[in-house]
Design a protein around this motif. Structure first.
Motif, short mmCIF file in Angstrom:
data_model
loop_
_atom_site.label_atom_id
_atom_site.label_comp_id
_atom_site.label_asym_id
_atom_site.label_seq_id
_atom_site.Cartn_x
_atom_site.Cartn_y
_atom_site.Cartn_z
N GLY A 1 0.82 -1.20 0.00
CA GLY A 1 0.00 0.00 0.00
C GLY A 1 0.86 1.26 0.00
O GLY A 1 2.09 1.18 -0.03
N PRO A 2 0.24 2.43 0.04
CA PRO A 2 0.99 3.69 0.05
C PRO A 2 1.87 3.80 1.30
O PRO A 2 1.49 3.37 2.39
CB PRO A 2 -0.12 4.75 0.06
N ILE A 3 3.03 4.39 1.14
CA ILE A 3 3.92 4.66 2.27
C ILE A 3 3.28 5.71 3.18
O ILE A 3 2.85 6.77 2.70
CB ILE A 3 5.29 5.15 1.78
N THR A 4 3.21 5.43 4.48
CA THR A 4 2.62 6.37 5.43
C THR A 4 3.62 6.80 6.51
O THR A 4 3.33 7.74 7.25
CB THR A 4 1.40 5.75 6.12
N LEU A 5 4.76 6.13 6.63
CA LEU A 5 5.72 6.49 7.67
C LEU A 5 6.39 7.83 7.40
O LEU A 5 6.97 8.44 8.29
CB LEU A 5 6.78 5.39 7.81
N PHE A 6 6.35 8.29 6.15
CA PHE A 6 6.79 9.63 5.78
C PHE A 6 6.08 9.99 4.49
O PHE A 6 5.41 9.16 3.88
CB PHE A 6 8.32 9.71 5.62
N ASP A 7 6.18 11.23 4.07
CA ASP A 7 5.53 11.69 2.86
C ASP A 7 6.39 11.33 1.65
O ASP A 7 7.47 11.91 1.46
CB ASP A 7 5.31 13.21 2.93
N PRO A 8 5.95 10.38 0.81
CA PRO A 8 6.78 9.96 -0.32
C PRO A 8 6.56 10.78 -1.59
O PRO A 8 7.08 10.42 -2.65
CB PRO A 8 6.32 8.52 -0.53
N ALA A 9 5.78 11.86 -1.49
CA ALA A 9 5.54 12.69 -2.68
C ALA A 9 6.87 13.16 -3.26
O ALA A 9 7.77 13.59 -2.55
CB ALA A 9 4.67 13.89 -2.32
N GLY A 10 6.99 13.06 -4.56
CA GLY A 10 8.23 13.47 -5.21
C GLY A 10 9.17 12.32 -5.49
O GLY A 10 10.15 12.49 -6.22
N GLU B 1 4.09 -2.04 4.80
CA GLU B 1 4.21 -1.55 6.18
C GLU B 1 3.44 -2.48 7.11
O GLU B 1 2.44 -3.10 6.73
CB GLU B 1 3.66 -0.13 6.30
N VAL B 2 3.90 -2.56 8.36
CA VAL B 2 3.21 -3.39 9.37
C VAL B 2 2.10 -2.53 9.97
O VAL B 2 2.31 -1.79 10.93
CB VAL B 2 4.19 -3.87 10.46
N THR B 3 0.93 -2.62 9.41
CA THR B 3 -0.18 -1.80 9.88
C THR B 3 -0.68 -2.29 11.24
O THR B 3 -0.69 -3.48 11.53
CB THR B 3 -1.34 -1.84 8.87
N GLY B 4 -1.08 -1.33 12.06
CA GLY B 4 -1.61 -1.67 13.37
C GLY B 4 -0.59 -2.06 14.40
O GLY B 4 -0.94 -2.51 15.50
N PHE B 5 0.69 -1.87 14.09
CA PHE B 5 1.73 -2.24 15.05
C PHE B 5 1.87 -1.16 16.12
O PHE B 5 2.08 0.01 15.81
CB PHE B 5 3.07 -2.43 14.34
N GLU B 6 1.73 -1.55 17.39
CA GLU B 6 1.88 -0.64 18.52
C GLU B 6 3.07 -1.08 19.35
O GLU B 6 3.00 -2.06 20.09
CB GLU B 6 0.61 -0.63 19.38
N ALA B 7 4.16 -0.35 19.23
CA ALA B 7 5.40 -0.74 19.90
C ALA B 7 5.27 -0.71 21.42
O ALA B 7 5.98 -1.42 22.13
CB ALA B 7 6.54 0.17 19.46
#
Length: 307
Positions: free
Chosen positions: A21-30, A38-44
């Motif tokens: 899916g789309p990268i959400t850990l940082f803004d990949p625009a550009g 990404e590991v969605t729903g991961f709570e460290a």
């Protein structure tokens, strides 16, 4: 990306669910590549305390979680009653990318022109092994392997060697989080990332429409145990490590080559020979499946020659 815990991962495999899916850990625009796993729903916070989380990168948070889950699944205590009987050998390729990115941006872009005190121990490739050794009090021979995508497999072989030298329990495997602007830029420099925007078509290994691989975070940790030690405590045993092989071809290198099929095949034959297994006894093969046509073709040629 296939889920937190062995059960969720296995259900993802059985369903054939795509976790790109789309990268959400940082803004990949550009960036030409804007998709990842990404590991969605991961709570460290469920796997490490606040002090540990402040001192470490997300890549190490994943290692805290995977190790805790692996020890629980194996029926072993979280803190060793025999510290020198337990060791940690994990793989890493790129270390603490998000932590390092944040600190270096503060160094060059912030008014203080400084980095935090934990930069020196959070970014480097042995950070997770050190943190796990301290947290779980595993004081056997610990180490980190850096061999790119093969590192997790190499760690299993190294664990067997450690056990043969007298350490009955070894935590093996590896975690990774190569998802930051700098980490993505480094991977883009190799020219092998897919720039397809559709998550359903971006990663297609062994396909004429293959466009490259996608970066992803995650990992897996195994408890590798001496057989007698496992039997004596009534452990549930998933499998046995019986053979492995690793080879290297220093001739076929460069941007227009993809290694030698002969060396891939030689590694597989070494593993089979050391395990005492014939090719027709093998039920499952997990290929690298890079999604780059020339690499996939090389691997397919090697697989056909062995199997």
């Amino acid at each position: 990306p296939s889920g937190v815990g062995a059960s969720e991962h296995w259900q993802t495999v059985l369903r054939g669910t795509r976790r790109i899916g789309p990268i959400t850990l940082f803004d990949p625009a550009g960036y030409p590549t804007r998709l990842a796993g990404e590991v969605t729903g991961f709570e460290a916070t469920g796997y490490a305390d606040s002090r540990q989380l402040v001192q470490t990168d997300r890549w190490t948070h994943l290692a805290f979680a995977a190790t805790r889950l692996a020890l629980a699944d194996a029926g072993l205590p979280q803190s060793s009653p025999d510290p020198y009987g337990y060791a940690v050998t994990l793989a890493s390729s790129s270390g603490g990318n998000l932590f390092g990115q944040r600190e270096l941006q503060r160094l060059w872009g912030g008014p203080s022109r400084t980095v935090g005190a934990y930069q020196s121990i959070a970014w480097f490739y042995a950070a997770s092994v050190g943190q796990l050794s301290i947290h779980h009090q595993f004081k056997g021979p610990c180490g980190v392997l850096v061999s790119e995508a093969a590192g997790g497999l190499d760690s299993l072989a190294h664990a067997v060697r450690s056990i043969r030298r007298g350490t009955p329990v070894v935590i093996a495997g590896g975690t990774e989080c190569p998802l930051s602007p700098y980490a993505l830029a480094c991977q883009l420099a190799g020219g092998l990332l897919s720039d397809v925007a559709d998550p359903e078509r971006a990663y297609r290994p062994f396909d004429a429409a293959a466009s490259g691989y996608l970066p992803a975070e995650g990992g897996a940790v195994f408890v590798v145990e001496e057989l007698g030690h496992a039997l004596s405590r009534g452990a549930r045993i998933y499998g046995e490590l019986t053979g492995w092989g690793a080879t290297h071809d220093a001739i076929h290198t460069g941007p227009d080559t993809a290694g030698s099929p002969a060396q891939y095949a030689r590694a597989m034959r070494l593993a089979l020979d050391r395990a005492g297994v014939d090719p027709d006894e093998v039920d499952l093969v997990l290929p690298d499946a890079l999604g780059v046509r020339r690499y996939d073709r090389t691997e397919a040629t090697a697989l056909r020659s062995v199997f």
